[in-house]
Design a protein around this motif. Structure first.
Motif, PDB file in Angstrom:
ATOM      1  N   SER A   1       0.766  -1.115  -0.040  1.00 13.68           N
ATOM      2  CA  SER A   1      -0.064   0.102   0.002  1.00 13.68           C
ATOM      3  C   SER A   1       0.954   1.211   0.091  1.00 13.68           C
ATOM      4  O   SER A   1       0.376   2.369  -0.175  1.00 13.68           O
ATOM      5  CB  SER A   1      -0.916   0.095   1.272  1.00 13.68           C
TER       6      SER A   1
ATOM      7  N   ASP B   1      -6.333   4.808   6.079  1.00 14.49           N
ATOM      8  CA  ASP B   1      -5.403   4.009   5.881  1.00 14.49           C
ATOM      9  C   ASP B   1      -5.640   3.050   7.146  1.00 14.49           C
ATOM     10  O   ASP B   1      -5.267   3.384   8.118  1.00 14.49           O
ATOM     11  CB  ASP B   1      -4.008   4.672   6.100  1.00 14.49           C
TER      12      ASP B   1
ATOM     13  N   TYR C   1      -3.560  -1.432   9.765  1.00 15.81           N
ATOM     14  CA  TYR C   1      -3.480  -2.516  10.981  1.00 15.81           C
ATOM     15  C   TYR C   1      -4.789  -2.776  11.464  1.00 15.81           C
ATOM     16  O   TYR C   1      -4.936  -3.090  12.498  1.00 15.81           O
ATOM     17  CB  TYR C   1      -2.580  -1.392  11.995  1.00 15.81           C
TER      18      TYR C   1
ATOM     19  N   THR D   1      -3.344  -3.317   3.640  1.00 17.73           N
ATOM     20  CA  THR D   1      -1.895  -3.922   3.134  1.00 17.73           C
ATOM     21  C   THR D   1      -2.157  -5.350   3.880  1.00 17.73           C
ATOM     22  O   THR D   1      -2.709  -5.778   4.622  1.00 17.73           O
ATOM     23  CB  THR D   1      -0.845  -3.270   3.479  1.00 17.73           C
TER      24      THR D   1
ATOM     25  N   SER E   1       0.900  -6.497   4.669  1.00 18.62           N
ATOM     26  CA  SER E   1       2.072  -6.813   5.193  1.00 18.62           C
ATOM     27  C   SER E   1       2.188  -6.644   6.751  1.00 18.62           C
ATOM     28  O   SER E   1       3.013  -6.923   7.542  1.00 18.62           O
ATOM     29  CB  SER E   1       2.887  -5.304   5.038  1.00 18.62           C
TER      30      SER E   1
ATOM     31  N   ARG F   1       4.592  -8.769  -0.769  1.00 20.47           N
ATOM     32  CA  ARG F   1       3.983  -7.239  -1.332  1.00 20.47           C
ATOM     33  C   ARG F   1       2.728  -7.374  -1.975  1.00 20.47           C
ATOM     34  O   ARG F   1       2.539  -8.060  -3.106  1.00 20.47           O
ATOM     35  CB  ARG F   1       5.107  -6.868  -2.498  1.00 20.47           C
TER      36      ARG F   1
HETATM   37  C1  LIG Z   1       0.093   2.893   8.187  1.00 19.01           C
HETATM   38  C2  LIG Z   1       0.893   2.213   7.002  1.00 19.01           C
HETATM   39  N1  LIG Z   1       0.491   2.374   5.933  1.00 19.01           N
HETATM   40  C3  LIG Z   1       1.033   1.746   4.917  1.00 19.01           C
HETATM   41  C4  LIG Z   1       2.378   1.255   5.114  1.00 19.01           C
HETATM   42  C5  LIG Z   1       2.923   0.626   3.955  1.00 19.01           C
HETATM   43  O1  LIG Z   1       3.153  -0.840   3.738  1.00 19.01           O
HETATM   44  P1  LIG Z   1       3.335  -1.780   2.761  1.00 19.01           P
HETATM   45  O2  LIG Z   1       3.926  -0.985   1.538  1.00 19.01           O
HETATM   46  O3  LIG Z   1       4.004  -2.876   3.122  1.00 19.01           O
HETATM   47  O4  LIG Z   1       1.920  -2.131   2.244  1.00 19.01           O
HETATM   48  C6  LIG Z   1       2.929   1.063   6.191  1.00 19.01           C
HETATM   49  C7  LIG Z   1       3.898   0.146   6.488  1.00 19.01           C
HETATM   50  O5  LIG Z   1       4.703   0.038   7.658  1.00 19.01           O
HETATM   51  C8  LIG Z   1       2.115   1.664   7.243  1.00 19.01           C
HETATM   52  O6  LIG Z   1       2.481   1.565   8.651  1.00 19.01           O
END
Ligand SMILES: Cc1ncc(COP(=O)(O)O)c(C=O)c1O
Length: 388
Positions: free
Chosen positions: A117, A216, A219, A243, A245, A254
């Motif tokens: 993301s 966003d 989490y 995400t 992640s 990814r």
């Molecule tokens: C709040 C937030 N948004 C977006 C991301 C981007 O993560 P990724 O590119 O791995 O999806 C992170 C990564 O730490 C994040 O903490």
């Protein structure tokens, strides 16, 4: 320089008041691709890289998950890897989109896939901010959006967030009542605090119609708070970002998602990164893990148990921990420079790598919640450095 910006995008930027020089900078950012964009996404890259080189470090610094994808995801990715000679033999893309649509209860037309993301977050700022249309964020929050606005020369307004609370949406609107983009991170990185859905709805109802609200939810699976995802179906001014992640343990795989009106998705795509650049292994893994509500809940509960045990221990030791985190991180106040404490923890035999401090709170470190074993090593390292 490779000109990756399409003609439409260049004209759009000129119309919004960008100088040719800044448009060149945006093109350069996109031509440089993921590497340069990750600099905007990951502000502490240099710091993290220093620690990455240390073998055997306890990695509780970057909000990654302590363990990998759920077993069905690993198996699906392995199966897809064996078909890796084909581009997308069995419509992995379509399967992931329909799975996400079903789980979230939103139309397939409103779902876009990305390699993480972080990229679309940078692109959203380029798409909706300009020298006359600013960005509004909370402070502290994930800094990628404001770093991008800064890079582009768009005005930035930051509304301080109270300890233990979500974003102050009224202060955010007052900070710039006519912004191009309002960015809400919920649960917030670094505090883990949630901005209630009612506050998000208030901002949607009170902001100008032509500005965009980006939520966003990197989490969200770690918390039990309701998502804003369902709100996107009826709106043309809202983006919800996800995400894989974090709770899904796929940071290195990814994969990310945006939920928004198709016109918004098209506009984000104009400013890169390419949504097409996904591997079938990532998509197969994502499709397998997304509906696993039982496994998601179990992992969330494991994280909460580890977090609460460590917070209780720190509190008993008289170390202040900010209240209210609903994510895999917490903020601890050393009452002395957090940078030094971070370095001291890394220098212990346990080699514990915690997160950094935000300029607004220089004595407060962000600590990611890892496995029970990671957190035991963290406690033992804290014991050593606070005794010394
Ligand atoms: C709040 C937030 N948004 C977006 C991301 C981007 O993560 P990724 O590119 O791995 O999806 C992170 C990564 O730490 C994040 O903490």
């Amino acid at each position: 320089m490779t000109m990756l910006l399409e003609k439409d995008a260049r004209e759009d930027l000129l119309e919004r008041g960008y100088s040719r020089r800044t448009i060149g900078k945006i093109s350069a950012l996109m031509a440089a691709g993921a590497a340069a964009q990750s600099l905007l996404v990951q502000p502490a890259l240099a710091q993290q890289q220093a620690a990455r080189g240390i073998k055997g470090a306890v990695r509780i610094g970057s909000n990654e998950c302590w363990t990998g994808p759920f077993e069905p995801g690993v198996q699906a990715a392995a199966k897809a890897a064996a078909l890796g000679n084909w581009y997308d033999p069995d419509n992995y893309r379509g399967d992931l989109i329909s799975t996400v649509a079903k789980v979230e209860g939103i139309p397939e037309s409103h779902i876009m896939l990305w390699p993480g993301s972080g990229g679309p977050l940078v692109s959203t700022v380029a798409a909706y901010c300009s020298p006359t249309k600013g960005l509004v964020t909370a402070d502290p929050t994930f800094e990628s959006a404001w770093r991008t606005a800064d890079y582009l020369g768009a005005p930035i307004a930051k509304a301080p967030q109270a300890v233990g609370k979500g974003h102050d949406v009224k202060a955010m609107l007052a900070a710039n009542p006519n912004a191009g983009l309002y960015y809400i991170c919920s649960p917030n990185n670094p505090t883990g605090t949630v901005t209630p859905l009612a506050d998000i709805e208030w901002l949607l109802a009170n902001k100008p119609r032509d500005s965009i609200l980006l939520i966003d939810e990197a989490y969200i699976h770690f918390s039990e708070a309701p998502s804003a995802a369902k709100l996107v179906a009826g709106r043309s001014d809202l983006i919800v970002m996800r995400t894989f992640s974090k709770l899904f343990g796929m940071a290195g795989v990814r994969l990310g998602l945006t939920f928004a009106d198709p016109e918004i998705q098209k506009r984000i795509g104009l400013f890169g990164p390419t949504a097409g650049g996904l591997s079938i292994t990532a998509m197969a893994c994502g499709t397998a893990v997304y509906p696993e509500t039982g496994l998601i809940k179990a992992r969330r509960q494991e994280m909460i148990a580890n977090r609460e045990e460590t917070i209780a221990w720190l509190t008993r030791k008289g170390i202040e921990v900010q209240p209210g985190s609903q994510a895999n991180m917490f903020m601890m106040n050393w009452k002395k420079p957090a940078k030094d404490m971070q370095a001291a923890l890394l220098a212990t035999p346990e080699k514990v790598q915690i997160g950094r401090a935000w300029p607004i709170w220089p004595t407060v470190s962000r600590v990611t919640v890892g496995s029970a074993d990671d957190m035991a090593k963290f406690r033992s390292a804290v014991e050593k450095i606070t005794k010394a």
